[in-house]
Scaffold this motif. Structure first.
Motif: not given
Lengths: 295, 660
Positions: A10, A13-14, A79-80, A19-20, A113, A136-137, A140, A82
């Motif tokens: 997390t 990816v942040s 979606w995230k 990224s998205c 995605t 996949y979130y 959160d 990375m």
């Protein structure tokens, strides 16, 4: 352990800010057949497939998407994505880095995605392997996560030269940042005649090693869309020593995306010689690094 | 070179002797026909000449030389799409984007019965042309003649070259066939300074079969098949040579003759021809990049003609259609071992043509004839290869279908026979000619003369011409005199114009030119012939000609305007020995079309001598021949030679021939 992994990724990816980026729409991938590049099923039995418009992934810009093929996910999630390069040295992990990507928003749902672009800055090799970390979130909360090993192929030329590039990484003067450029032909592949193409431009900022973090803490570099660049592009055949006519220099069309038109008057080897400026600051000169392709 | 003047004499002075009768007449008359006032008829003595040499001897024809072979014909400075080439009624189009194989290069004199240059109304019968038409008619067997055959063999000292030919003809009352063939092989030639001019070698073979079947006086069927192959052809003016140039031509013709019906003669023909041309640069040193450049031209066609004769009129109606497909490409091999490069120079250019031609010759009174002709032609030309169409995108041309051009000609002329000696003609003509395949869809065709790459223009318009022609002739008591003047006003003249925004493709090219209609141009042409049969064994003739012109937009003369050229010939008989002395003076190219790559050339004098001796055998005739060409080994450059390549120096030619 599972919770730790979720937390780690997390954070990772942040760290990849773009990224998205839901404000960044894309329509760059043509409607054509998609090839399955990799697939994996997670612990919950949900299979994720990575698909590309090309049969394989290559160093440079790749037009891809991730689809759920078996199993299901809740609605309303995000979606995230990375990409992670695990660099090896003497059989051990030396360090990790990522690579820029954009898109993955239009058409996004709990089954896909949507389309996006990943600019692999280097190919897979004995020195390092790529994996795609996709999660996949929902609200959160991570509902699913996959790690797909992938193979990114090098683009090899019959006549390699130090300045012939598929991906350009150039230092940005007076900073530790670097300019990252990749190209993408909207028709999929370069061809005789008019070619609409886009240059993806990113600013790479090194991983932050201060601000209270210890040096051994994993941290990824960040890539941000590089806007406000000006491009002058000269297509050039090194074997023939001539250019082509009626080209249109790329202009900013989206965040970090510059769209232009290049004419290839014959098949063969072509350079896209670049003159790139950020305001008055020269980033790439025409006789410097260039995109190069053979078809 | 006197063909056209003889035509004038025959047509406009109403000479009482015909071409055929000349060829079949007494030895002396035949001698005049062959040596002095060459008719359109190809004689036995012409067989040893290449078609290039035959053309260069024509008064109304010039040739562009890029080497020792495959010279390009020019009529009054007009060439390529401005003239028409008709081979036995067939439209034939070259297969080389660089014009290295004009259609005439696939011909052999031994196959031909006539070779003539037609202008005005006559020229429009076979195709819309501004300059004129080259009309080559094949030789068919003469029925009821039994067996005849002939063989000739010649040696040329300068090129260590060989020219050989043979024919066999067999006919009965209803059926006949004729085989003729030629073999030539020449090395590189030496110029007047004794220097070898590299890449002037050539060799070729030709095999032709013609047949006639005539079951009765009304019907006649003819057939033709020809194979011609040139090999190892050098082009010193160009960066490439030719490894092979191969042509297949064939047709089937039909004639129907009935005297007492409206159209007493009906003729029809279906034909095809296929030409493949392979360029070769592997023998050149210091080539920046080796290339393969093959080209192919395939033509199918058919025509029908009806002739009508009344007391006061001769009328013709002719309709024709043909399809021509051109393809040529270039594969360039990277000198650094990289990716091969490829483009299509003619990307499957397909032209469909349909035409109608009508002619009326009206005897207004016993001394005045009025001739009118009208030709209408529809051309549909398309670039059919998707690859080639994409190439044109780089020129901001987006091709999505065929382009059509309605072209044609109207000619009107008066022939006035003042008395049995003096006659005159005056005529006008208005012509629209269609742009050529290269002018429309050629893609980076390198022109080695001006060193520019040429690209076509799909939107180019037709080229228009309005012409006046006038001639006056006198023939009586051994004197011959013909003065000919022609003025042509052109509009939408088609020529290459430099494109500053386009990058050349060929290494070393100076830039890119695109074919455009540039507005007005004009050309002027004067020629004069004076001949005198001094006695029954001595004849003298002098011939002057020169051209001039101007292209307004380029502030330049057009290419290929002939400088003052004077030919003089003396021929005499000493018993059975026939002697001919030719003297040619050319003023040189003093005002070349610089912008089109022409260069100045110097004036020169040339002397040739030929001696022929015929021995009548129990069966047939044995002919011994000796020639000295360019006797004084003059170093000279033909005004139309590309890149100033020098011409051949002194050459001795000896030969023997036998025929029965």
């Amino acid at each position: 352990m599972k919770n730790f992994s979720i937390l780690l990724y997390t954070l990772l990816v942040s760290a990849v800010l773009f990224s998205c980026d839901n404000n960044d729409s894309t329509s760059t991938i043509p409607e054509e057949e998609l090839y399955t590049i990799a697939k994996i099923t997670n612990d919950n039995g949900v299979e994720l497939q990575m698909k590309s418009t090309a049969e394989m992934l290559y160093e440079g810009v790749n037009n891809v998407q991730f689809d759920i093929e078996n199993g299901s996910l809740s609605d309303g999630g995000v979606w995230k994505i990375m990409p992670v390069m695990q660099m090896m040295m003497n059989g051990e992990t030396a360090h990790q880095h990522s690579t820029p990507l954009r898109g993955f928003d239009v058409g996004m749902s709990n089954t896909t995605t949507g389309k996006g672009q990943i600019l692999f800055v280097m190919p897979s090799s004995e020195m390092g392997e790529w994996t795609m970390h996709v999660s996949y979130y929902v609200n959160d909360e991570m509902e699913a996560m996959w790690v797909l090993p992938i193979d990114v192929n090098a683009v090899e030329f019959l006549t390699p030269a130090a300045n012939y590039k598929t991906v350009i990484m150039a230092p940005i003067p007076d900073s530790d940042d670097r300019l990252i450029l990749g190209y993408n032909f909207l028709s999929g592949t370069p061809d005789i005649g008019n070619n609409d193409y886009e240059i993806l431009a990113f600013r790479r900022t090194p991983a932050m090693m201060s601000h209270g973090r210890t040096s051994n803490e994993h941290m990824f570099e960040t890539y941000t869309a590089y806007n406000d660049l000006t491009f002058e592009v000269t297509p050039w055949m090194p074997s023939m020593g001539h250019s082509s006519s009626n080209n249109e220099d790329p202009l900013a069309s989206k965040e970090g995306v510059y769209t232009g038109l290049v004419n290839f008057s014959m098949k063969g080897d072509w350079q896209l010689q670049l003159n790139v400026k950020d305001g008055e600051q020269q980033l790439i000169e025409e006789d410097g690094l260039s995109f190069y392709l053979e078809f | 070179m006197q063909n056209v003047f003889l035509i004038m004499v025959l047509l406009f002075l109403g000479s009482t002797f015909s071409i055929n009768s000349m060829a079949q007449d007494t030895l002396k008359t035949m001698y005049l026909g062959e040596v002095l006032i060459q008719s359109d008829t190809i004689s036995n003595n012409d067989y040893q000449l290449t078609i290039d040499q035959l053309m260069s001897q024509q008064a109304d024809l010039n040739v562009v030389k890029r080497g020792g072979f495959a010279w390009e014909p020019i009529i009054n400075g007009y060439t390529d799409g401005q003239i028409t080439v008709s081979v036995d009624g067939m439209r034939v189009f070259y297969a080389c984007t660089d014009k290295m194989d004009p259609a005439t290069s696939y011909l052999e004199p031994i196959n031909l019965s006539t070779f003539k240059i037609a202008k005005s109304s006559e020229a429009q019968r076979y195709g819309t042309s501004i300059g004129g038409t080259l009309q080559a008619e094949m030789k068919y067997p003469t029925l009821n003649k039994g067996t005849s055959a002939g063989i000739q063999s010649y040696y040329s000292s300068n090129t260590n070259g060989y020219d050989g030919n043979v024919f066999v003809e067999q006919s009965s009352e209803k059926f006949g066939f004729r085989y003729s063939g030629a073999l030539r092989k020449h090395g590189i030639y030496t110029d007047g300074h004794g220097q070898e001019v590299e890449f002037t070698q050539f060799q070729k073979q030709n095999h032709t079969l013609t047949t006639v079947y005539k079951p009765n006086h009304q019907h006649e069927l003819t057939g033709l098949f020809m194979f011609d192959e040139g090999k190892d052809i050098g082009y010193p003016a160009l960066p490439m040579d030719v490894s092979s140039a191969t042509a297949y031509m064939g047709n089937i013709g039909y004639k129907n003759h009935v005297s007492d019906r409206t159209f007493e003669l009906l003729q029809a023909k279906v034909y095809f021809n296929s030409i493949e041309h392979i360029m070769d640069d592997t023998k050149r040193e210091n080539v920046a990049m080796h290339m393969d450049m093959p080209g192919k031209s395939t033509t199918f066609g058919a025509w029908f003609q009806a002739d009508r004769n009344t007391a006061l009129h001769h009328q013709e109606i002719r309709v024709e259609g043909f399809s021509n497909l051109l393809f040529a490409d270039m594969r360039m091999y990277s000198p650094i071992g990289g990716q091969d490069m490829y483009l299509m120079t003619w990307g499957d250019i397909h032209r469909y043509n349909a035409s109608a031609f009508i002619l009326d010759q009206w005897q207004l009174d016993p001394r005045l004839t009025w001739t009118n002709s009208l030709r209408m032609e529809y051309n549909s030309t398309n670039l059919t290869s998707d690859f080639a169409r994409k190439q044109f995108e780089t020129l901001n041309s987006y091709i999505d279908g065929a382009k059509s051009h309605l072209t044609g000609n109207f000619s009107s002329s008066f022939h006035y026979q003042l008395n049995d000696a003096w006659s005159s003609d005056f005529g006008v003509g208005f012509t629209h000619r269609a742009p050529t395949a290269s002018e429309m869809y050629g893609y980076y065709l390198f022109n080695a003369r001006d060193r520019f790459d040429y690209v076509g223009n799909p939107d180019i318009d037709t080229e228009k011409a309005f012409e006046f022609n006038f001639n006056i002739g006198y023939e009586k008591e051994g004197w011959k005199f013909v003065f000919n003047a022609r003025k042509v006003f052109l509009d939408d003249y088609i020529v290459g114009v430099i494109q500053e925004d386009l990058d050349a493709s060929t290494p070393g090219a100076l830039g890119v030119k695109k074919y455009e209609n540039v507005g007005k141009a004009n050309t002027s042409h004067l020629s004069m012939l004076l001949g005198k049969e001094i006695s029954n064994w001595l004849y003298y003739q002098i011939n002057f000609r020169m051209d001039n012109g101007f292209i307004d937009a380029l502030h330049s003369p057009p290419a290929y305007m002939s400088p003052l050229t004077i030919d003089q010939r003396v021929a005499f008989n000493i018993k059975k020995i026939q002697v001919g002395i030719n003297y040619k003076y050319c003023d040189g190219m003093s005002t070349p079309a610089d912008v089109l790559g022409e260069q100045k050339t110097s004036a020169y004098h040339l002397f040739d001598l030929n001696v022929d001796y015929g021995i009548s055998l129990r069966k047939g005739i044995l002919n011994l021949s000796a020639k000295a060409e360019n006797i004084f080994d003059t170093y000279y450059i033909d005004p139309f030679a590309w890149n100033n390549i020098p011409n051949i120096g002194r050459n001795f030619k000896v030969g023997v021939g036998y025929s029965f």
